[in-house]
Write a protein that holds these residues in place. Structure first.
Motif, PDB file in Angstrom:
ATOM      1  N   SER A 554       0.761  -1.181  -0.073  1.00 16.14           N
ATOM      2  CA  SER A 554      -0.031   0.005   0.171  1.00 16.14           C
ATOM      3  C   SER A 554       0.879   1.270  -0.066  1.00 16.14           C
ATOM      4  CB  SER A 554      -0.789  -0.203   1.346  1.00 16.14           C
ATOM      5  OG  SER A 554      -1.866  -1.245   1.326  1.00 16.14           O
ATOM      6  N   MET A 555       1.826   1.149   0.770  1.00 17.81           N
ATOM      7  CA  MET A 555       2.633   2.524   0.916  1.00 17.81           C
ATOM      8  C   MET A 555       3.473   2.413  -0.249  1.00 17.81           C
ATOM      9  SD  MET A 555       2.952   3.983   3.853  1.00 17.81           S
ATOM     10  CE  MET A 555       4.572   4.472   4.472  1.00 17.81           C
ATOM     11  N   ALA A 556       4.087   1.448  -1.103  1.00 14.03           N
ATOM     12  CA  ALA A 556       4.866   1.758  -2.184  1.00 14.03           C
ATOM     13  C   ALA A 556       4.132   2.001  -3.244  1.00 14.03           C
ATOM     14  CB  ALA A 556       5.541   0.285  -2.388  1.00 14.03           C
ATOM     15  N   VAL A 557       2.793   1.634  -3.451  1.00  9.81           N
ATOM     16  CA  VAL A 557       1.895   1.990  -4.609  1.00  9.81           C
ATOM     17  C   VAL A 557       1.657   3.548  -4.388  1.00  9.81           C
ATOM     18  CG1 VAL A 557      -0.371   1.617  -5.657  1.00  9.81           C
ATOM     19  CG2 VAL A 557       1.068  -0.169  -4.926  1.00  9.81           C
ATOM     20  N   LYS A 558       1.210   3.932  -2.911  1.00  8.58           N
ATOM     21  CA  LYS A 558       0.868   5.198  -2.883  1.00  8.58           C
ATOM     22  C   LYS A 558       2.018   6.558  -3.085  1.00  8.58           C
ATOM     23  CE  LYS A 558      -2.490   7.752  -2.285  1.00  8.58           C
ATOM     24  NZ  LYS A 558      -3.835   7.750  -3.439  1.00  8.58           N
ATOM     25  N   LEU A 559       2.932   6.051  -2.603  1.00  6.47           N
ATOM     26  CA  LEU A 559       4.161   7.029  -2.492  1.00  6.47           C
ATOM     27  C   LEU A 559       5.175   7.163  -3.829  1.00  6.47           C
ATOM     28  CD1 LEU A 559       5.598   6.682   1.186  1.00  6.47           C
ATOM     29  CD2 LEU A 559       4.058   8.414   0.160  1.00  6.47           C
ATOM     30  N   SER A 560       5.012   6.079  -4.675  1.00  5.03           N
ATOM     31  CA  SER A 560       5.899   5.941  -5.698  1.00  5.03           C
ATOM     32  C   SER A 560       5.867   7.031  -6.917  1.00  5.03           C
ATOM     33  CB  SER A 560       5.897   4.482  -6.489  1.00  5.03           C
ATOM     34  OG  SER A 560       4.309   4.401  -7.172  1.00  5.03           O
ATOM     35  N   ILE A 561       6.634   7.367  -7.604  1.00  4.62           N
ATOM     36  CA  ILE A 561       6.441   8.240  -8.582  1.00  4.62           C
ATOM     37  C   ILE A 561       5.507   7.724  -9.575  1.00  4.62           C
ATOM     38  CG2 ILE A 561       8.618   9.451  -8.365  1.00  4.62           C
ATOM     39  CD1 ILE A 561       9.758   7.789 -10.537  1.00  4.62           C
ATOM     40  N   LYS A 562       4.931   8.472 -10.255  1.00 10.56           N
ATOM     41  CA  LYS A 562       3.718   7.824 -11.338  1.00 10.56           C
ATOM     42  C   LYS A 562       4.081   8.007 -12.717  1.00 10.56           C
ATOM     43  CE  LYS A 562       1.336   6.714  -7.957  1.00 10.56           C
ATOM     44  NZ  LYS A 562       1.880   6.804  -6.797  1.00 10.56           N
ATOM     45  N   THR A 563       3.760   7.046 -13.711  1.00  9.99           N
ATOM     46  CA  THR A 563       3.851   7.391 -14.978  1.00  9.99           C
ATOM     47  C   THR A 563       3.638   8.716 -15.458  1.00  9.99           C
ATOM     48  OG1 THR A 563       3.856   5.044 -15.476  1.00  9.99           O
ATOM     49  CG2 THR A 563       3.320   6.524 -17.188  1.00  9.99           C
ATOM     50  N   GLY A 564       4.284   9.530 -16.138  1.00 10.70           N
ATOM     51  CA  GLY A 564       3.998  10.930 -16.474  1.00 10.70           C
ATOM     52  C   GLY A 564       4.981  11.651 -15.779  1.00 10.70           C
ATOM     53  N   THR A 565       5.473  11.533 -14.765  1.00  9.81           N
ATOM     54  CA  THR A 565       6.353  12.554 -14.125  1.00  9.81           C
ATOM     55  C   THR A 565       7.617  12.601 -14.742  1.00  9.81           C
ATOM     56  OG1 THR A 565       5.343  11.483 -11.976  1.00  9.81           O
ATOM     57  CG2 THR A 565       7.487  12.823 -11.814  1.00  9.81           C
ATOM     58  N   LYS A 566       8.002  13.731 -15.011  1.00 15.61           N
ATOM     59  CA  LYS A 566       9.168  14.031 -15.381  1.00 15.61           C
ATOM     60  C   LYS A 566      10.574  14.116 -14.367  1.00 15.61           C
ATOM     61  CE  LYS A 566      11.971  16.232 -18.746  1.00 15.61           C
ATOM     62  NZ  LYS A 566      13.549  15.857 -18.008  1.00 15.61           N
ATOM     63  N   LEU A 567      11.413  13.433 -14.861  1.00 16.57           N
ATOM     64  CA  LEU A 567      12.586  13.196 -13.861  1.00 16.57           C
ATOM     65  C   LEU A 567      13.852  14.059 -14.298  1.00 16.57           C
ATOM     66  CD1 LEU A 567      12.021   9.169 -13.117  1.00 16.57           C
ATOM     67  CD2 LEU A 567      11.059  11.166 -11.800  1.00 16.57           C
ATOM     68  N   GLU A 568      14.701  14.287 -13.280  1.00 16.09           N
ATOM     69  CA  GLU A 568      15.750  14.998 -13.615  1.00 16.09           C
ATOM     70  C   GLU A 568      16.893  13.879 -13.482  1.00 16.09           C
ATOM     71  OE1 GLU A 568      16.069  18.039 -14.316  1.00 16.09           O
ATOM     72  OE2 GLU A 568      13.942  18.292 -13.892  1.00 16.09           O
ATOM     73  N   ASP A 569      18.164  14.127 -14.048  1.00 22.36           N
ATOM     74  CA  ASP A 569      19.268  13.213 -14.328  1.00 22.36           C
ATOM     75  C   ASP A 569      19.516  12.571 -12.977  1.00 22.36           C
ATOM     76  OD1 ASP A 569      19.497  13.468 -16.972  1.00 22.36           O
ATOM     77  OD2 ASP A 569      21.089  14.902 -16.965  1.00 22.36           O
ATOM     78  N   GLU A 570      19.516  13.490 -11.729  1.00 20.89           N
ATOM     79  CA  GLU A 570      19.800  12.829 -10.384  1.00 20.89           C
ATOM     80  C   GLU A 570      18.901  12.014  -9.927  1.00 20.89           C
ATOM     81  OE1 GLU A 570      19.652  15.890 -11.507  1.00 20.89           O
ATOM     82  OE2 GLU A 570      21.467  17.029 -10.531  1.00 20.89           O
ATOM     83  N   GLU A 571      17.507  12.092 -10.279  1.00 24.18           N
ATOM     84  CA  GLU A 571      16.568  11.205  -9.939  1.00 24.18           C
ATOM     85  C   GLU A 571      16.467   9.902 -10.546  1.00 24.18           C
ATOM     86  OE1 GLU A 571      13.035  14.635  -8.838  1.00 24.18           O
ATOM     87  OE2 GLU A 571      13.309  14.141 -10.883  1.00 24.18           O
ATOM     88  N   MET A 572      16.812   9.982 -11.756  1.00 24.29           N
ATOM     89  CA  MET A 572      16.982   8.569 -12.539  1.00 24.29           C
ATOM     90  C   MET A 572      18.259   7.996 -12.123  1.00 24.29           C
ATOM     91  SD  MET A 572      15.882   9.483 -16.400  1.00 24.29           S
ATOM     92  CE  MET A 572      16.783  11.188 -16.721  1.00 24.29           C
ATOM     93  N   GLN A 573      19.321   8.706 -11.542  1.00 28.28           N
ATOM     94  CA  GLN A 573      20.504   8.088 -11.081  1.00 28.28           C
ATOM     95  C   GLN A 573      20.291   7.386  -9.873  1.00 28.28           C
ATOM     96  OE1 GLN A 573      23.929   8.178 -12.581  1.00 28.28           O
ATOM     97  NE2 GLN A 573      24.177   6.418 -11.245  1.00 28.28           N
ATOM     98  N   GLU A 574      19.272   7.973  -8.924  1.00 24.50           N
ATOM     99  CA  GLU A 574      18.954   7.533  -7.806  1.00 24.50           C
ATOM    100  C   GLU A 574      18.044   6.217  -7.811  1.00 24.50           C
ATOM    101  OE1 GLU A 574      19.497   8.129  -4.649  1.00 24.50           O
ATOM    102  OE2 GLU A 574      20.414  10.381  -4.696  1.00 24.50           O
ATOM    103  N   ILE A 575      17.077   6.222  -8.703  1.00 19.13           N
ATOM    104  CA  ILE A 575      16.222   5.112  -9.001  1.00 19.13           C
ATOM    105  C   ILE A 575      17.145   3.891  -9.591  1.00 19.13           C
ATOM    106  CG2 ILE A 575      14.601   4.155 -10.446  1.00 19.13           C
ATOM    107  CD1 ILE A 575      13.000   6.610 -10.479  1.00 19.13           C
ATOM    108  N   TYR A 576      18.164   4.147 -10.563  1.00 18.61           N
ATOM    109  CA  TYR A 576      18.981   3.172 -10.863  1.00 18.61           C
ATOM    110  C   TYR A 576      19.629   2.498  -9.953  1.00 18.61           C
ATOM    111  CZ  TYR A 576      22.683   1.330 -13.981  1.00 18.61           C
ATOM    112  OH  TYR A 576      23.578   0.441 -14.586  1.00 18.61           O
ATOM    113  N   ASP A 577      20.364   3.561  -9.059  1.00 15.60           N
ATOM    114  CA  ASP A 577      21.454   2.857  -7.832  1.00 15.60           C
ATOM    115  C   ASP A 577      20.457   1.824  -7.106  1.00 15.60           C
ATOM    116  OD1 ASP A 577      23.322   4.025  -9.320  1.00 15.60           O
ATOM    117  OD2 ASP A 577      23.499   5.656  -7.869  1.00 15.60           O
ATOM    118  N   SER A 578      19.611   2.593  -6.603  1.00 13.75           N
ATOM    119  CA  SER A 578      18.792   1.984  -5.498  1.00 13.75           C
ATOM    120  C   SER A 578      17.822   0.725  -6.051  1.00 13.75           C
ATOM    121  CB  SER A 578      17.723   2.936  -5.056  1.00 13.75           C
ATOM    122  OG  SER A 578      18.098   4.044  -4.447  1.00 13.75           O
ATOM    123  N   LEU A 579      17.498   0.772  -7.078  1.00 13.91           N
ATOM    124  CA  LEU A 579      16.918  -0.636  -7.648  1.00 13.91           C
ATOM    125  C   LEU A 579      17.869  -1.774  -7.725  1.00 13.91           C
ATOM    126  CD1 LEU A 579      14.467  -1.814  -9.120  1.00 13.91           C
ATOM    127  CD2 LEU A 579      15.263  -1.255 -11.306  1.00 13.91           C
TER     128      LEU A 579
END
Length: 612
Positions: A554-579
């Motif tokens: 429930s927390m993951a679905v509600k708090l996750s960034i959604k399709t259609g959200t513009k991401l900066e390079d730093e944000e994409m890097q954070e997702i890549y590293d953490s994933l």
């Protein structure tokens, strides 16, 4: 050859009937409450002990029963509601099956006390498993009191299948609510384990709704009223802005009898189309008054389902009535187009001096195309950046796992280990996918599914550890729940506290959120709680249900960034590293794929096919 077909004894036949009608304590509560209403009572009292397993008592001040009526109500097919088959299509009362009392008596110890207005002395019956032990005169008030003790005492298999007291009490509360809601001219009192749960005085339907669900509903409801030659629709619907993420406040009644009807539910939801989010549910309390000949309510043992002769007509009228109610009450602010407020104020205000042109301060050194790392969107919640220590060991372990499963064969080869956690050139595709080069081709990550996996594993770790710190709310938020949802909330408070929620109970149905996790936005807190409750209700009966997993999803679905959200390079890097630090990076919590790798030869093949 001996005969093999035999007539069942009444005691066995009653137990079979009981299996259809009395599935749990709440079923007995429903039958007894409906009988009390049909008896013309103006006050009904329900007393429950041990979630109905030990005691269910319903007392009313209705017409009561004579000595013979009290004895006859224990017989199968005994009822005062119908006398011939045609009467089934002219029913306006609640209970008419003719087996309810007999079915309950077959699987419990029962005591009946009843007295009519014409008699000075009442009658008392003691029954055990369909067997009448005694019937004697007794002193008792006008009306009927029925005690049901030790439910399923002689059917231990059925008793073993009952759920926890919390679950059974929730079902009892729901049955009480359904009867008390629509019979708002009757006083209802409900005790559970000697604790007063509800004391409801006769009131209007709106006041009754507020009495059960909370005083805040007085401002949340819109009246619905529509009448045609065939039917009449009355009741209340919730304003669109108060739609919830959780079901449980949707009530249909036909001739004051609670029903379930997916087709009519669709009519109401359609009326709210484009007014509420897709994952939200409108509140409604709607009664449809219709000629009993136009419906068939004898299609289900509990009478909660009905057939309409012309369901399409009812659908159309209901949808139109709800739409009309929403429009009539002017939910959008009205504007007087004859006068523009700002101009009117300006005309009434006489300037003291000459009008001065407004000035705008400009910083000529500001470069709008230069973004600092601190400009990353607030609320983008990624757990702390993992350590690069033991990175090689991580992928060595990952490689071993890959040999055992076909779902994660690409993870170990995605990275050049010498470049782990260094900045990579990412490209976001249609604000949905994160792409970058890897050794074997092009890596494509679904940004929402990836973030869900990251948050899911992070929340699970929190739930297994110590309670997390929380940020105190400057303005605490109230959350009003239905009685059933409030029970769920109470049972989840300990788990929510571990996540950083600080929630205090104001009364039986009202809570206040005074603290939230540090990575949860203030505006998200109520929606998250409602989503958690809805997921709990949906999956609590699953064989593999795990409360922590449900909370984490429930927390993951509600708090996750959604399709259609513009991401900066730093944000994409954070997702890549953490994933790729996750235990299971390839699969989202819902089982769907998180990423794929388009190999170089596949890309080459695509180009060559287009050239041929």
């Amino acid at each position: 050859m001996s005969n093999i077909i035999k007539l069942l004894p009444d005691s066995v036949a009653n137990q079979i009937a009981a299996g259809e009608v009395i599935q749990r304590p709440a079923s007995a509560v429903k039958e007894l409450l409906e009988n009390a209403v049909d008896a013309g009572a103006t006050k009904v009292t329900l007393i429950i002990k041990d979630a109905g397993k030990t005691l269910i008592q319903v007392t009313d001040n209705g017409t009561g029963m004579s000595d013979m009526d009290a004895r006859m109500c224990l017989e199968r097919h005994a009822t005062s509601k119908i006398s011939k088959a045609d009467d089934l299509f002219a029913i306006n009362t609640m209970g008419f099956r003719g087996e309810a009392i007999a079915s309950i008596a077959a699987i419990a110890h029962m005591e009946i006390k009843s007295c009519t207005r014409d008699e000075e002395i009442g009658t008392q019956l003691i029954v055990e498993g369909s067997e009448v032990k005694s019937q004697e005169p007794c002193q008792c008030p006008v009306g009927t009191s029925i005690l049901v003790k030790n439910l399923f005492f002689n059917v231990p298999a059925r008793r073993n299948f009952l759920k926890s007291n919390t679950v059974e009490l929730r079902h009892i509360l729901e049955e009480f609510t359904r009867v008390a809601l629509v019979n708002n001219d009757i006083s209802f009192v409900y005790y559970s384990n000697d604790k007063l749960v509800f004391s409801l005085s006769p009131a209007s339907l709106k006041a009754r709704i507020a009495g059960i669900f909370g005083s805040s509903y007085d401002k949340k409801l819109l009246s619905v009223e529509q009448e045609t030659e065939v039917l009449k629709i009355t009741g209340f619907i919730g304003k669109p802005e108060y739609a919830k993420k959780t079901r449980g406040e949707q009530y249909f009644f036909v001739n004051n009898r609670y029903i379930r009807h997916a087709y009519l539910n669709h009519a109401v939801n359609n009326a709210y189309s484009e007014l509420i989010p897709e994952d939200s549910y409108p509140t409604y309390f709607i009664n449809i008054s219709i000629d009993p000949k136009e419906i068939d309510i004898n299609i289900h043992p509990t009478k909660t389902e009905v057939n309409f002769q012309d369901a399409r007509y009812v659908y159309a009228i209901l949808q139109a009535a709800v739409k009309q109610s929403i429009g009539k009450h002017s939910l959008t602010p009205q504007i007087d187009f004859n006068v523009i407020p700002d101009i009117e104020i300006a005309l009434q205000t006489k300037p003291d001096g000459p009008i001065k042109q407004p000035e705008i301060e400009v910083d000529p050194s500001y470069n709008p195309f230069k973004r600092e790392k601190s400009d990353i969107k607030q609320g983008f919640n990624i757990p702390p950046k993992p350590s690069t220590e033991n990175w090689e060991a991580l992928f060595s372990e990952q490689k071993n796992r890959d040999e055992e499963t076909e779902q994660q064969p690409v993870a170990e080869s995605l990275h050049d280990e010498s470049k782990a956690f260094e900045v990579i050139n990412f490209l976001q595709v249609h604000n949905r996918f994160i792409t970058c080069n890897v050794s074997k081709g092009l890596l494509v990550i679904d940004q929402q599914k990836a973030h869900e996996r990251i948050l899911y594993e992070d929340v699970l770790k929190r739930l297994k550890g110590k309670p997390q710190p929380s940020q105190q709310q400057l303005f605490p938020q109230n959350i009003n729940l239905s009685p059933g949802d409030a029970d769920i909330m109470t049972s989840l408070l300990g788990n929510l506290k571990k996540l950083g929620f600080v929630i205090e109970e104001l009364n039986q149905t009202n809570f206040v959120i005074v603290g939230i996790p540090v990575d949860v936005g203030e505006s998200d807190s109520v929606a998250i709680i409602e989503k958690i409750i809805e997921n709990h209700k949906k999956h609590v009966t699953d064989l593999n249900y795990d409360r922590n997993i449900s909370l984490a999803k429930s927390m993951a679905v509600k708090l996750s960034i959604k399709t259609g959200t513009k991401l900066e390079d730093e944000e994409m890097q954070e997702i890549y590293d953490s994933l790729f630090k996750c235990d299971v990076p390839a699969v989202a919590p819902d089982g769907k794929k998180v990423f794929t790798v388009i190999k170089l030869d596949e890309l080459t093949g695509m180009i060559e096919r287009t050239n041929s």
